[in-house]
Scaffold this active site. Sequence first.
Site, PDB file in Angstrom:
ATOM      1  N   LYS A 251       5.912 -14.927 -13.503  1.00  0.00           N
ATOM      2  CA  LYS A 251       5.601 -13.851 -12.712  1.00  0.00           C
ATOM      3  C   LYS A 251       6.012 -12.513 -13.610  1.00  0.00           C
ATOM      4  O   LYS A 251       7.250 -12.548 -13.816  1.00  0.00           O
ATOM      5  CB  LYS A 251       6.209 -13.587 -11.282  1.00  0.00           C
ATOM      6  CG  LYS A 251       5.841 -12.173 -10.666  1.00  0.00           C
ATOM      7  CD  LYS A 251       6.374 -12.276  -9.220  1.00  0.00           C
ATOM      8  CE  LYS A 251       6.419 -10.822  -8.760  1.00  0.00           C
ATOM      9  NZ  LYS A 251       6.980 -10.707  -7.198  1.00  0.00           N
ATOM     10  N   ASP A 256       8.291  -3.493  -9.254  1.00  0.00           N
ATOM     11  CA  ASP A 256       7.735  -3.824  -8.071  1.00  0.00           C
ATOM     12  C   ASP A 256       8.262  -2.594  -7.103  1.00  0.00           C
ATOM     13  O   ASP A 256       9.121  -2.647  -6.525  1.00  0.00           O
ATOM     14  CB  ASP A 256       8.087  -4.917  -7.503  1.00  0.00           C
ATOM     15  CG  ASP A 256       7.231  -5.392  -5.920  1.00  0.00           C
ATOM     16  OD1 ASP A 256       6.199  -4.587  -5.842  1.00  0.00           O
ATOM     17  OD2 ASP A 256       7.508  -6.346  -5.591  1.00  0.00           O
ATOM     18  N   LYS A 263       8.286   0.194  -0.858  1.00  0.00           N
ATOM     19  CA  LYS A 263       9.628  -0.582  -0.678  1.00  0.00           C
ATOM     20  C   LYS A 263      10.788   0.515  -0.259  1.00  0.00           C
ATOM     21  O   LYS A 263      10.430   1.436  -0.852  1.00  0.00           O
ATOM     22  CB  LYS A 263      10.126  -1.318  -1.847  1.00  0.00           C
ATOM     23  CG  LYS A 263       9.774  -2.678  -1.867  1.00  0.00           C
ATOM     24  CD  LYS A 263      10.183  -3.391  -2.940  1.00  0.00           C
ATOM     25  CE  LYS A 263       9.510  -4.876  -3.538  1.00  0.00           C
ATOM     26  NZ  LYS A 263       9.554  -5.927  -2.631  1.00  0.00           N
ATOM     27  N   ASP A 275      11.436  -7.956 -11.616  1.00  0.00           N
ATOM     28  CA  ASP A 275      10.460  -8.743 -10.863  1.00  0.00           C
ATOM     29  C   ASP A 275       9.588  -9.395 -11.967  1.00  0.00           C
ATOM     30  O   ASP A 275       8.516 -10.138 -11.590  1.00  0.00           O
ATOM     31  CB  ASP A 275       9.360  -7.736 -10.116  1.00  0.00           C
ATOM     32  CG  ASP A 275       8.998  -8.707  -8.827  1.00  0.00           C
ATOM     33  OD1 ASP A 275       9.516  -9.629  -8.234  1.00  0.00           O
ATOM     34  OD2 ASP A 275       8.159  -8.022  -8.289  1.00  0.00           O
ATOM     35  N   ASP A 334       2.607  -5.211  -1.288  1.00  0.00           N
ATOM     36  CA  ASP A 334       3.939  -5.632  -1.838  1.00  0.00           C
ATOM     37  C   ASP A 334       3.953  -7.305  -1.919  1.00  0.00           C
ATOM     38  O   ASP A 334       4.729  -7.617  -2.593  1.00  0.00           O
ATOM     39  CB  ASP A 334       5.039  -5.392  -0.822  1.00  0.00           C
ATOM     40  CG  ASP A 334       6.436  -5.202  -1.476  1.00  0.00           C
ATOM     41  OD1 ASP A 334       6.535  -5.534  -2.851  1.00  0.00           O
ATOM     42  OD2 ASP A 334       7.349  -5.048  -0.582  1.00  0.00           O
ATOM     43  N   GLU A 336       2.242  -8.834  -3.950  1.00  0.00           N
ATOM     44  CA  GLU A 336       1.510  -8.686  -5.294  1.00  0.00           C
ATOM     45  C   GLU A 336       1.631  -9.664  -6.261  1.00  0.00           C
ATOM     46  O   GLU A 336       0.822 -10.121  -7.087  1.00  0.00           O
ATOM     47  CB  GLU A 336       1.777  -7.376  -5.844  1.00  0.00           C
ATOM     48  CG  GLU A 336       3.126  -7.359  -6.915  1.00  0.00           C
ATOM     49  CD  GLU A 336       4.418  -7.679  -6.388  1.00  0.00           C
ATOM     50  OE1 GLU A 336       4.494  -7.386  -5.197  1.00  0.00           O
ATOM     51  OE2 GLU A 336       5.296  -8.092  -7.093  1.00  0.00           O
ATOM     52  N   ARG A 338       1.746 -13.004  -5.857  1.00  0.00           N
ATOM     53  CA  ARG A 338       0.860 -14.222  -5.870  1.00  0.00           C
ATOM     54  C   ARG A 338      -0.657 -13.468  -6.324  1.00  0.00           C
ATOM     55  O   ARG A 338      -1.701 -14.561  -6.485  1.00  0.00           O
ATOM     56  CB  ARG A 338       0.770 -14.386  -4.381  1.00  0.00           C
ATOM     57  CG  ARG A 338       0.263 -13.461  -3.343  1.00  0.00           C
ATOM     58  CD  ARG A 338       0.627 -13.794  -2.044  1.00  0.00           C
ATOM     59  NE  ARG A 338       1.980 -13.451  -1.622  1.00  0.00           N
ATOM     60  CZ  ARG A 338       2.488 -14.000  -0.382  1.00  0.00           C
ATOM     61  NH1 ARG A 338       1.923 -14.302   0.664  1.00  0.00           N
ATOM     62  NH2 ARG A 338       3.927 -13.558  -0.257  1.00  0.00           N
TER      63      ARG A 338
HETATM   64  N1  BES Z   1       9.108  -9.084  -5.688  1.00  0.00           N
HETATM   65  C1  BES Z   1       9.308  -9.012  -4.168  1.00  0.00           C
HETATM   66  C2  BES Z   1      10.204 -10.303  -3.859  1.00  0.00           C
HETATM   67  C3  BES Z   1      11.483 -10.196  -4.276  1.00  0.00           C
HETATM   68  C4  BES Z   1      12.486  -9.771  -3.184  1.00  0.00           C
HETATM   69  C5  BES Z   1      12.100 -10.518  -5.213  1.00  0.00           C
HETATM   70  C6  BES Z   1      13.731  -9.675  -3.424  1.00  0.00           C
HETATM   71  C7  BES Z   1      13.576 -10.415  -5.658  1.00  0.00           C
HETATM   72  C8  BES Z   1      14.374 -10.081  -4.693  1.00  0.00           C
HETATM   73  C9  BES Z   1       7.831  -9.485  -3.764  1.00  0.00           C
HETATM   74  O1  BES Z   1       6.880  -9.077  -4.604  1.00  0.00           O
HETATM   75  C10 BES Z   1       7.635  -9.202  -2.490  1.00  0.00           C
HETATM   76  O2  BES Z   1       7.773  -7.861  -2.201  1.00  0.00           O
HETATM   77  N2  BES Z   1       7.352 -10.054  -1.525  1.00  0.00           N
HETATM   78  C11 BES Z   1       7.538  -9.588  -0.141  1.00  0.00           C
HETATM   79  C12 BES Z   1       6.051 -10.357   0.278  1.00  0.00           C
HETATM   80  C13 BES Z   1       5.897  -9.935   1.705  1.00  0.00           C
HETATM   81  C14 BES Z   1       5.020  -8.641   1.901  1.00  0.00           C
HETATM   82  C15 BES Z   1       4.662 -11.131   2.071  1.00  0.00           C
HETATM   83  C16 BES Z   1       8.605  -9.736   0.673  1.00  0.00           C
HETATM   84  O3  BES Z   1       9.113 -10.887   0.244  1.00  0.00           O
HETATM   85  O4  BES Z   1       8.753  -9.207   1.330  1.00  0.00           O
HETATM   86 ZN    ZN Z   2       7.010  -8.587  -6.559  1.00  0.00          ZN
HETATM   87 MN    MN Z   3       6.369  -7.176  -3.771  1.00  0.00          MN
END
Ligand code: BES
Ligand code: ZN
Ligand code: MN
Length: 482
Positions: A251, A256, A263, A275, A334, A336, A338
Amino acid sequence: MTPILLNNKVTEPSHILVLTEKFRNEFNLPEKVTDYFEAQFKKDEAAGTKGKKGTLSYNYIGKTILIVFVDKSSDKNKLHEQLRKHGAAMADAVNHQKGKEIYIYNQTRSPNLSLYVAEGIALANYQFIRHQSKSVAKQNSLQTVILANTKINAAEVHALNCVCEATYKARDLVNEPVNVLNAKALAGAFVQMGKEAGFRVEVLNKEKIKKLKMGGLLAVNAGSVDEPSFTVMEYKPRGAKNKKPYVLVGKGVVYDTGGLSLKPTPNSMDLMKCDMAGGAAVGAALYAIAKANLKVHVIGLVPATDNRPGFNAFAPGDIITMMDGSTVEMLNSDAEGRMILADALHYAKRFAPELTIDIATLTGAAAAAIGSSGIVGMGNASAKQKQALHKSSFHVHERIAEFPFWEDYDELLKSDIADQKNLGGPYAGAITAGRFLVKYTNYPYYHLDIAGPAFLTTKDSYRGKGGTGVGVRLFFDLISNL
Ligand code: BES
Ligand code: ZN
Ligand code: MN
């Protein structure tokens, strides 16, 4: 990178780490030092702690001598990890004293134990200070690690140097903020790495990405003024042992913000330069693999973009047509990672891989479940492949905790109006992300979620603070053992 050298003699009074089961003075230490050791040994013996206590350290004319007692009855992986940590502690002590080199003197019958110490020292000596105006003054004094008086194979030392150097490179990429390293610059860094280590790198620009109809990558990129990139790396050595390649997918979200599903800042968005840690691990792993000349055909794919809420940003509710022609109802901008990985996993089909592994800072749920101590893993790879991954992951101490990968969870991704939605339910968030991705594969597949260990906000021994480079050592060990 702090180089690790092979050399036979301690030439002058120096910082020494001794690995031993029974200490012998082989380096002309004066009597008062050995007397002190003897007294300590006796004390420990009387207390019944000899050999268990672990270490003894002494400061002699401004030089550190650290004696590490090796307990061979303990679990191998555990012992190796302890040795890395002793190495890291030694590196800190020597830097504190402005020392330039550390000798590792191995009195045990296992010469290779020195390598774990050296690894801990080299990785602990990493710094990210290039943006500080007083960077020269802040530079660690420690410059070399010397393996003394051992029977270690030079090729193994070379491989260790390669993987440590690659870990440095991955950390650098993770630590660079998005205003320094955007998607194009990340691809450029991979081009540079390919030139240095000897692997082929092709960068697809926005035009090509459009031609390939990478709908997921383009959707995430829609709110950004910076173009996306898709990097294809290939290392195919003469005499490769595998017929079908191993494909690594990382990734590469260079930042992000969450997009329109923005966020919050503290402890969330402010860390999101990390990220692209999965992408960094893939590029750096190829770097180490190529530089060490491993005889395995490996391909690396890194889809990259930032995720921003700019003018054309994709809106929650949008339906996106992915590269494979299927549709996704995008309910949260968020989620993103996937979206961009799905296109990369579809792209991987053309290589008919033996195994495809993706690595991604994908879900907060993975971090919430196991913290920064390990990697969340899941997939439909063969039992043999999973065993190899598990073994490597414990060997390098980038441990994988395997989560279930049951089809039940697909229920949570069902959409009324598209083939899938990009958001699961309130539970099992790490798993639904993996289940989302598997739909874009037709080969043995394993998914690694490194949201926990990719970036540390407090220092942890040789993993340091900031980007850890997690995944590089895991991939290198896995490919080495094939
Ligand atoms: N990049 C984040 C995940 C992340 C969180 C990485 C903390 C490193 C530390 C990812 O893109 C994300 O925002 N995931 C969301 C998914 C949800 C919206 C289904 C999450 O985990 O809240
Ligand atoms: Zn992310
Ligand atoms: Mn995200």
